[in-house]
Scaffold this motif. Structure first.
Motif, PDB file in Angstrom:
ATOM      1  N   THR A 128      -7.802  -5.542   0.003  1.00 38.93           N
ATOM      2  CA  THR A 128      -7.897  -4.159   0.481  1.00 38.93           C
ATOM      3  C   THR A 128      -6.855  -3.289  -0.200  1.00 38.93           C
ATOM      4  O   THR A 128      -7.141  -2.149  -0.596  1.00 38.93           O
ATOM      5  CB  THR A 128      -7.691  -4.110   2.012  1.00 38.93           C
TER       6      THR A 128
ATOM      7  N   ILE B  87      -7.992  -2.198  -3.449  1.00 38.01           N
ATOM      8  CA  ILE B  87      -8.995  -1.126  -3.351  1.00 38.01           C
ATOM      9  C   ILE B  87      -8.302   0.212  -3.066  1.00 38.01           C
ATOM     10  O   ILE B  87      -8.662   1.257  -3.629  1.00 38.01           O
ATOM     11  CB  ILE B  87     -10.037  -1.466  -2.259  1.00 38.01           C
ATOM     12  N   VAL B  88      -7.271   0.172  -2.212  1.00 35.24           N
ATOM     13  CA  VAL B  88      -6.491   1.378  -1.937  1.00 35.24           C
ATOM     14  C   VAL B  88      -5.872   1.894  -3.237  1.00 35.24           C
ATOM     15  O   VAL B  88      -5.898   3.100  -3.521  1.00 35.24           O
ATOM     16  CB  VAL B  88      -5.384   1.091  -0.896  1.00 35.24           C
TER      17      VAL B  88
ATOM     18  N   ARG C   5       0.838  -1.214   0.000  1.00 31.78           N
ATOM     19  CA  ARG C   5       0.000   0.000   0.000  1.00 31.78           C
ATOM     20  C   ARG C   5       0.864   1.251   0.000  1.00 31.78           C
ATOM     21  O   ARG C   5       0.556   2.229  -0.696  1.00 31.78           O
ATOM     22  CB  ARG C   5      -0.930  -0.010   1.217  1.00 31.78           C
TER      23      ARG C   5
ATOM     24  N   ARG D 199      -6.938   1.411  -6.271  1.00 33.56           N
ATOM     25  CA  ARG D 199      -8.001   1.968  -7.113  1.00 33.56           C
ATOM     26  C   ARG D 199      -8.356   3.382  -6.659  1.00 33.56           C
ATOM     27  O   ARG D 199      -8.459   4.312  -7.473  1.00 33.56           O
ATOM     28  CB  ARG D 199      -9.235   1.062  -7.047  1.00 33.56           C
ATOM     29  N   ASN D 200      -8.541   3.558  -5.331  1.00 37.09           N
ATOM     30  CA  ASN D 200      -8.896   4.886  -4.814  1.00 37.09           C
ATOM     31  C   ASN D 200      -7.788   5.902  -5.100  1.00 37.09           C
ATOM     32  O   ASN D 200      -8.059   7.059  -5.422  1.00 37.09           O
ATOM     33  CB  ASN D 200      -9.151   4.814  -3.303  1.00 37.09           C
TER      34      ASN D 200
END
Lengths: 431, 112
Positions: B62, B65-66, B32, B68-69
């Protein structure tokens, strides 16, 4: 013993012819005289008669004791220099051993200063024998052990401090465990409510006792005729995950009362989670939410449910047939501002059981190398063997399965079984 | 357990991140941090090449998703290439196959 150069000694008379050589000059640099060395050596010397009377004592030891030579020589015994404990030890151990062995070394004792203080010392003694072999006197050296004692005390103190710190850490850990257990319990119902016309059983298994789990389930009434249930899995672990679990549980409970339609309830939860955890630290969950409408007349239970990102529920039919109730395409709850959730409906006939689970079960690692996953197929087969059994029996069987999976369980596992009770065979009851 | 290893290369469409090893609870934080340190220009596409991804758990999901955001915040886009079956199954289960573009390989994913 290694002698460096030639110290002036009792046999120096033999060496007088060498006085002019370099050895003599070296000796002169080293010590003025034997007497000087004896008197001011960096340790205490004393000689006593066999009864302990002090015959000779050097200046170093007198200085430590704070005594005058006249007050000591011929007037005091060695034991008079010792503390009470030292005296006792001398009588019971030191003296007998010395008589037996003829020498002793490195015995820790304490001597008394004239001012009342004590000096820890290390004492070595050797018995000098006369020409006929009879014991004549005892020669004793006394080393100042204050530094060494201080060091030992420091070590002892450090050890005590470490021990204390360890005890405190253990107590803190126990307190934290208690707090975590209480919090964990607040995320799950104490017990499932009794629902007329419905069999319900649940089980929760944490993979790690000191990490708050993120699985959750609940069963509660929404009106006179219906109950709602949910089961899910919050991403992550620990306090942050527990906070999401708490928010999720109470949001779903409130949403269900407001509008029990499963897709509506999940949509509400999605908005709440997305709004709360927007940004770089996304928090989301997988959930199945549904309602149960038991029909007292038929014994059937109508189930409406919807799922977001969650593995499909299993239906164990009383007739032995077991199948997944697919809810494909439902998105993780809380990831996007608007999300779609997939609804499904089924009717539980008497003897049928609906089984909800989290992926701790299907993602459990199996096999010798722990790389294979337990999987959907294995669960379907396992469930098929228990079709037609009550919700309690199904949960009990699965609890045994979790025991067998043992440390293959990487994640928490929540299980919820909801069954339409099998009809009691009336023909037999009335016969 | 295979340690996570990543390499970045640059395609005309934007950065391509090759992900090898396990993307799990222990490595997701590092992943991340790596993703959110990437700077993307509007209209670029971040491609995660998952050919060498051995294992991906919910922490890994997760992290995606991080990612993507992060790219969406820069008006950029994200695509996954060569998603292994084990991870594809999870992505379908949680519905992420609907919001993350999936390509058979990084060549297809970097086509303008």
């Amino acid at each position: 013993m290694c002698r460096i150069g030639q110290e002036p000694g009792p046999h120096d008379a033999d060496n007088e012819d060498d006085e002019e050589g370099p050895t003599a000059a070296f000796a002169a640099l080293l010590e003025d005289s034997v007497e000087e060395l004896y008197e001011n050596a960096p340790c205490g010397y004393l000689s006593t008669l066999m009864d302990g009377t002090i015959a000779k004592i050097n200046g170093t030891l007198l200085a430590w004791l704070g005594q005058e030579r006249d007050a000591v020589v011929g007037r005091m015994r060695f034991t008079d220099l010792l503390t009470v404990g030292g005296k006792l030890y001398h009588e019971t151990h030191f003296s007998p051993l010395l008589r037996m062995q003829g020498e002793l070394s490195g015995i820790a004792l304490e001597i008394k200063e004239a001012g009342g203080g004590r000096i820890p010392v290390l004492v070595s003694s050797v018995v000098k024998h006369g020409g006929g072999g009879e014991p004549q006197l005892i020669r004793t050296t006394v080393f100042d052990a204050r530094d060494r004692r201080a060091y030992e005390e420091e070590l002892l103190g450090a050890r005590k401090a470490a021990e204390q710190a360890r005890k405190e850490a253990e107590a803190d850990r126990a307190r934290l465990q208690d707090a975590l257990a209480v919090l964990q319990q607040s995320l799950l119902p104490d017990s499932l409510p009794s629902v007329p016309g419905l069999d319900a059983a649940a089980h929760y298994r944490t993979a790690s006792p000191d990490r708050l789990g993120g699985d959750f389930y609940d069963l509660f009434p929404i009106d006179a005729d219906r109950f709602a249930f949910f089961l899910g899995d919050v991403c992550g672990k620990g306090p942050q995950a527990a906070a999401v679990t708490s928010l999720t549980r109470y949001t779903l409970r409130a949403a269900a009362v407001h509008d029990p339609d499963p897709v509506s309830a999940l949509t509400t939860l999605n908005q709440v989670l997305h709004e709360r955890y927007t940004g770089g630290d996304p928090r989301y969950c997988t959930t199945i939410f549904g309602t149960l409408a038991p029909d007292p007349a038929t014994g059937r239970v109508t189930v409406h449910l919807a799922a977001g990102g969650h593995p499909p529920a299993l239906v164990l039919r009383g007739n032995g047939k077991t199948e997944y109730l697919p809810t494909p395409g439902g998105l993780l709850v809380g990831v996007l501002p608007t999300a779609t959730f997939t609804a499904a409906t089924t009717v539980l006939e008497p003897g049928d059981t609906l089984l909800l689970y989290t992926d701790g079960l299907t993602e459990a690692r199996t096999g010798d190398d722990r790389t294979a996953l337990y999987g959907d197929e294995a669960l379907l087969d396992f469930a098929a063997d228990h079709a037609g059994r009550s919700a309690q029996d199904v949960i009990q069987a699965l609890t045994g399965l979790l025991d067998d999976l043992g440390d293959g369980l990487d994640d928490d596992t929540a299980l919820l079984a909801l069954g339409a009770p099998a009809l009691t065979p009336r023909t037999e009851a009335t016969a | 357990m295979n340690p996570l290893q990543t390499t970045i290369r640059h395609a005309p469409t934007g950065p391509v991140l090759e992900v090898n090893g396990d993307l799990d609870y222990t490595s997701a934080g590092e992943f991340r941090a790596l993703i959110t340190a990437l700077t993307l220009q509007p209209g670029q596409r971040l491609v995660l090449d998952l050919t060498g991804l051995e294992f991906c758990d919910s922490s890994g999901i997760t992290a995606m998703i991080v990612a993507r955001n992060h790219v969406h915040a820069a008006d950029a886009d994200i695509a996954l290439a060569a998603v292994p079956d084990h991870t594809l199954r999870v992505l379908r289960m949680v519905g992420l196959d609907q919001i993350l573009a999936l390509h058979p390989d990084s060549e297809a994913a970097t086509r303008p």
